[in-house]
Design an enzyme around this catalytic site. Structure first.
Site, PDB file in Angstrom:
ATOM      1  N   HIS A 361      33.621  97.741  38.899  1.00  0.00           N
ATOM      2  CA  HIS A 361      32.630  98.080  39.913  1.00  0.00           C
ATOM      3  C   HIS A 361      31.419  97.151  39.824  1.00  0.00           C
ATOM      4  O   HIS A 361      30.972  96.569  40.817  1.00  0.00           O
ATOM      5  CB  HIS A 361      32.216  99.546  39.674  1.00  0.00           C
ATOM      6  CG  HIS A 361      31.299 100.100  40.709  1.00  0.00           C
ATOM      7  ND1 HIS A 361      30.712 101.333  40.600  1.00  0.00           N
ATOM      8  CD2 HIS A 361      30.841  99.587  41.865  1.00  0.00           C
ATOM      9  CE1 HIS A 361      29.959 101.550  41.646  1.00  0.00           C
ATOM     10  NE2 HIS A 361      30.014 100.515  42.424  1.00  0.00           N
ATOM     11  N   CYS A 673      44.875  84.826  48.033  1.00  0.00           N
ATOM     12  CA  CYS A 673      43.504  85.207  47.716  1.00  0.00           C
ATOM     13  C   CYS A 673      43.373  85.285  46.197  1.00  0.00           C
ATOM     14  O   CYS A 673      44.352  85.204  45.469  1.00  0.00           O
ATOM     15  CB  CYS A 673      43.132  86.548  48.348  1.00  0.00           C
ATOM     16  SG  CYS A 673      44.180  87.928  47.845  1.00  0.00           S
TER      17      CYS A 673
END
Length: 757
Positions: A361, A673
């Site tokens: 996070h 990606c």
């Protein structure tokens, strides 16, 4: 042996500093092995010489004053070869060297083991005996084991000792290895934050106002006394007179005549209140814990509890009046979103976390903010870094403590070069993404935060190759509603319309866990994650897909991406659920077409299923980070093996080439990606393989576009052909570096380790 090892390791790990740790090692090992001598040599970082640092049995006057080159003597033999040496008659060995004044003359038997931490030689552990005998196999095993066990402790203690030095005129540079979390170089002052009142996590810091710190300590003490007296009164009728009297003993522990007086004295000498409390109480806690009598050992629990209570009140008071340095590098055992939010944005220049990964996070938020971050810096002596000068290298996952002035100037030059380069490359924003010979390769961005939007749009991206929907879930204390999701997704789709926006369905598990939906597993990267979670919880998946479809109304630029696909059955089940959502949304009055649906190729099984996936889906997207991790069996969140994680590994490149071939045989577009897509050095290889789009962080896009526009497709294919005959990462990098040099593109490659050390 195991019990003896445990006791030695525990005793050494509790040492206050490196010198005490070394003294304990030589004492405990000599006693455990019943030898005449035990000695530790440590490698000096500046000179690489082996310094005589601790001994029992030899001349202690030589400690710190004597050293050997790595090629000298039996100690040098062990250090150079990195292996055990066990000799019955040391003097008969060709490398034997007698040092006058050391006191080794009467010792014949010699056994030495290298002390190695993460491939770095820290020193040599030696035992010697007067008797001429070869040490037994069990003794060999013990010394090897103890040296391996103690290596991490010595490394941490050594770094902690160096971290305490504030003199940047020294040529010694202390480096901690972590995991790259967010790119960039940050130079600033360390500020350690602890989310809980932990005595062991309090940094030492000078008091700005001694009288104010003393008042704060006494006020905190008074509040704790009040709390305990309330508890005492509540239990007055529940306990016997003897048991109730313990509350009086409890209250007396921190009186001015006992530990409280020691804390007050330390504050008066210049330490801030929290640091004084921590230092005094931890010393006494260790003292009590080592006592034989169980009653006295229990006092350690009482002291820790009282100290934690006082610290809680001190923290509450100090955090209300905290001043952040102009250039703050935030340090924590685990960085939280709230901790990041507390620092004024114009003061925050870097983030360091002992735990976490590139996909945690905090790392995602740091990337969104454009703040360099290093995660998983497990060996960082965090509590000693408050107010120290730090440099963090978010490109390579390195933290440098109190670097010398010359190194600081070099790092600052990297920062200045980065800013200048960004300005230079800004002119490419509106230029087409194509090679010198006109081959078009759209460059897309990865997003996840609302804060990502301005930077992504400014980069001149041709679309969004990966929108991480899980970020919105991570930022909440409960699952977002369908309407909340619709609003978030609409914002992304409108911002880029008519350019495509690829939205990945919820990808949690592995190193991404929701606080309100915890996933606890022994091996989370091979466990319940990605599409496996959402197929097991279709209510989550259905709400999310409906929100995406509704957000796409009138725009038509949505693409849906399925993460962690490892079997065709997962695709078929997901497509059925998406079709169900589409039917429901149309029934509600929405008029949009069925969106393109794709899958991520992130695991080896998907590589071999590319043909079948391309037959069933509209597009494919390679997740280079996870695919590299799984192909190489390297946990990219683990700093100990991070150096083995290479997106340019020949095995990874071979898998990528196969994916492109198989997808294009089915006329299925395929993008990539992850870190590799944003590596300018890899750009020629990826376009030569045939990737239809490259998706990356916004900060990487200008560099990639510069390299893309500076080579021809033919040139890139020639390089790819040469790569097919290479078998090591080193060879691959050398070949690509030659191309960069030939085209004058070296400065557009991200700063590498070789440029920062």
């Amino acid at each position: 042996m195991i019990e003896t090892l445990r006791k030695i390791v525990q005793a050494v790990s509790e040492a206050d500093d490196l010198e005490q740790a070394l003294s304990l090692i030589v004492h405990e090992v000599r006693q455990a092995m019943a030898t005449d001598v035990c000695t530790v040599y440590l490698s000096d970082r500046a000179t690489t010489r082996l310094v005589f640092r601790a001994t029992e049995g030899l001349n202690r006057d030589k400690i710190g004053a004597f050293s050997l080159a790595r090629t000298e003597g039996l100690v040098g033999w062990v250090a150079t070869r990195g292996e055990m040496l066990n000799l019955e008659d040391a003097s008969a060995h060709p490398s034997f060297q007698l040092v006058p004044g050391l006191g080794e003359e009467r010792f014949n038997s010699f056994m030495g083991a290298p002390i190695i931490h993460q491939r770095d030689l820290l020193g040599v552990l030696i035992v010697q005996q007067a008797d001429s005998r070869r040490f037994s196999d069990d003794e060999e095993a013990f010394l090897i084991t103890i040296s391996a066990q103690l290596a991490g402790i010595i490394a941490h203690a050594e770094v902690s000792g160096l971290a305490a030095l504030s003199d940047t005129s020294s040529k010694t540079i202390t480096r901690i290895v972590g995991v790259a979390g967010s790119p960039g170089i940050g130079i600033g002052e360390g500020v350690f934050v602890s989310p809980t009142a932990d005595l062991a996590a309090v940094p030492s810091r000078k008091a700005v106002n001694r009288k104010a710190e003393l008042r704060a300590f006494r006020a905190a003490l008074a509040r704790v006394r009040d709390d305990i007296e309330i508890v005492s009164d509540n239990l007055k009728h529940e306990l016997s007179t003897e048991d109730h009297a313990l509350f009086g003993v409890y209250l007396n522990i921190l009186d001015d005549s006992t530990l409280g007086g020691e804390v007050a004295s330390l504050i008066k000498s210049g330490e801030w209140a929290q640091g004084a409390l921590s230092q005094v109480l931890l010393k006494h806690i260790k003292h009590f814990e080592r006592m034989e009598h169980s009653y006295l050992r229990e006092r350690a629990v009482d002291v820790r509890d009282l100290g934690t209570r006082v610290l809680t009140y001190l923290k509450d008071d100090s955090e209300n009046r905290r001043d952040w340095p102009e250039k703050t590098i935030l340090i924590a055992e685990e960085i939280t979103a709230s901790a990041l939010g507390e620092v004024p944005r114009d003061h925050l220049v870097g983030v360091v976390s002992l735990r976490g990964s590139a996909n945690s996070h905090a790392a995602i938020i740091a990337r969104g903010m454009g703040v360099p971050a290093v995660m998983g810096a497990a060996d960082l002596p965090y509590s000693r870094l408050d107010a120290r000068t730090l440099v963090i290298d978010g490109h390579n996952g390195r933290v440098y403590i109190n670097p010398p002035q010359e190194a600081l100037r070099r790092f600052q030059q990297l920062v200045d070069d980065d800013l200048a380069l960004s300005e230079e490359l800004s002119v490419l924003r509106n230029e087409p993404s194509q090679t010198l010979d006109g081959h078009n390769v759209p460059l897309w961005v990865n997003t996840g935060l609302t804060a990502d939007l301005p930077r992504a749009l400014e980069s001149g991206a041709d679309g969004v190759g990966l929108y991480r929907t899980e970020v919105a879930f991570l930022l909440r204390d409960k699952f977002p509603s369908e309407e909340e999701q619709r609003q978030l997704y609409r914002e992304q789709l409108e911002a880029f319309a008519p350019a495509p926006v690829t939205m990945r369905s919820l990808d949690i598990g592995g190193d991404k866990s929701l606080p309100y939906f915890p996933i606890s597993e022994d091996n989370p990267f091979l466990g319940w994650r990605g599409v496996r979670v959402t197929l097991d919880h279709p209510e989550i998946f259905l709400a999310q897909i409906r929100a995406m479809l509704k957000a796409n109304e009138g725009l038509g630029n949505l693409r849906i991406l399925l993460p962690m696909i490892s079997a065709i059955e997962e695709v078929e089940e997901s497509l059925a659920l998406i079709q169900r959502c589409h039917d429901e949304v149309v029934a509600e009055g929405y008029t949009q077409k069925f969106p393109p649906v794709g899958a991520m190729i992130e695991v080896p099984s998907a590589v071999w299923l590319t043909d079948a996936l391309a037959h069933r889906l509209d597009f494919l997207s390679v997740g280079s980070n996870d695919l590299t991790q799984y192909l190489l069996a390297v946990d990219r969140t683990n700093a100990r093996v991070a150096d083995m994680y290479h997106g340019l590994h020949p095995a990874v490149l071979g898998a990528l080439a196969k994916i492109c071939r198989d997808a294009h045989q089915r006329s299925c577009p395929v993008s990539i990606c992850g870190e590799l897509a944003g590596d300018p050095r890899a750009t020629p290889v990826l376009i030569a393989m045939g990737f239809d789009q490259l998706s990356m962080n916004a900060a990487s896009l200008p560099r990639v576009k510069k390299v893309l526009s500076s080579v021809t497709l033919g040139e890139a294919k020639a390089v790819l052909e040469q790569l097919s005959g290479l078998h090591s990462v080193k060879e691959v990098k050398l070949l690509l570096d030659e191309l960069m040099q030939r085209r004058g593109l070296e400065r557009y490659v991200r700063p590498g380790q070789e440029r920062t050390e």
